[in-house]
Write a protein that holds these residues in place. Structure first.
Motif, short mmCIF file in Angstrom:
data_model
loop_
_atom_site.label_atom_id
_atom_site.label_comp_id
_atom_site.label_asym_id
_atom_site.label_seq_id
_atom_site.Cartn_x
_atom_site.Cartn_y
_atom_site.Cartn_z
N UNK A 1 5.60 -35.13 -4.87
CA UNK A 1 6.26 -33.82 -4.97
C UNK A 1 7.61 -33.92 -5.67
N UNK A 2 8.20 -35.10 -5.69
CA UNK A 2 9.51 -35.28 -6.32
C UNK A 2 9.44 -35.69 -7.78
N UNK A 3 8.26 -35.99 -8.28
CA UNK A 3 8.11 -36.39 -9.67
C UNK A 3 8.43 -35.17 -10.55
N UNK A 4 9.18 -35.39 -11.59
CA UNK A 4 9.64 -34.30 -12.46
C UNK A 4 8.47 -33.45 -12.97
N UNK A 5 7.47 -34.07 -13.51
CA UNK A 5 6.29 -33.37 -14.00
C UNK A 5 5.11 -33.77 -13.10
N UNK A 6 5.02 -33.13 -11.95
CA UNK A 6 3.98 -33.51 -10.99
C UNK A 6 2.70 -32.73 -11.24
#
Length: 164
Positions: A89-94
């Protein structure tokens, strides 16, 4: 679903995700490629795997790492200098691409993904070359079920090729 078909579905997901990334964010500096796998076991005996792929850059990763480190207890032995928190959920482009694979044999699928599937590794590395690659880029396979662990596989950066 046979393990080979499962891996082929993930490889196709990787290709589509990189196509999307190259079109919409051609100047993106790739720091992390994250494949997230969540095995769902409904009440019947069959299982389903929900797989997604996301991309992160260093700045976003550092931002979320600081938040994560701030919540650690001072006695916690976790390494506060880590730059990846592995929370999809914290990945920039999830969830750039997501697939669902029905009737997956969990044990076989985990084994196949953790033994560094060559075709998947080649696909990620080949497609990553189309972008700017951070010198510490990683390809990570993360399981929602934490007890399966994770696999961290390096991404080859041509600027660092041959250097140790």
């Amino acid at each position: 679903m046979k393990t080979k078909a499962f891996l082929e579905n993930i490889e196709a997901m990787v290709e589509r995700a990189f196509d999307t990334l190259c079109v919409h964010c051609p100047d993106f500096e790739l720091y992390t490629v994250l494949i997230h796998v969540d095995f769902k076991t409904p009440k019947e005996a069959k299982s389903k795997a929900v797989c997604s792929i996301g991309f992160d850059d260093l700045q976003n990763s550092l931002k979320h790492t600081k938040v994560w480190a701030d919540f650690l207890h001072p006695k916690d032995e976790a390494n506060k200098s880590e730059t990846r928190t592995y929370n999809p959920r914290n990945v920039l482009l999830s969830e750039v691409e997501t697939i669902e694979c029905d009737d997956v044999k969990i044990k076989d699928a985990v084994f196949a993904l953790k033994k560094r599937p060559l075709a998947l590794d080649i696909a990620v590395n080949a497609r990553a070359q189309e972008l700017n690659i951070h010198k510490n880029a990683e390809f990570i396979i993360e399981f929602e079920q934490w007890y399966f662990g994770r696999s961290m596989l390096g991404v080859i950066n041509p600027a660092n090729a041959g250097k140790k």
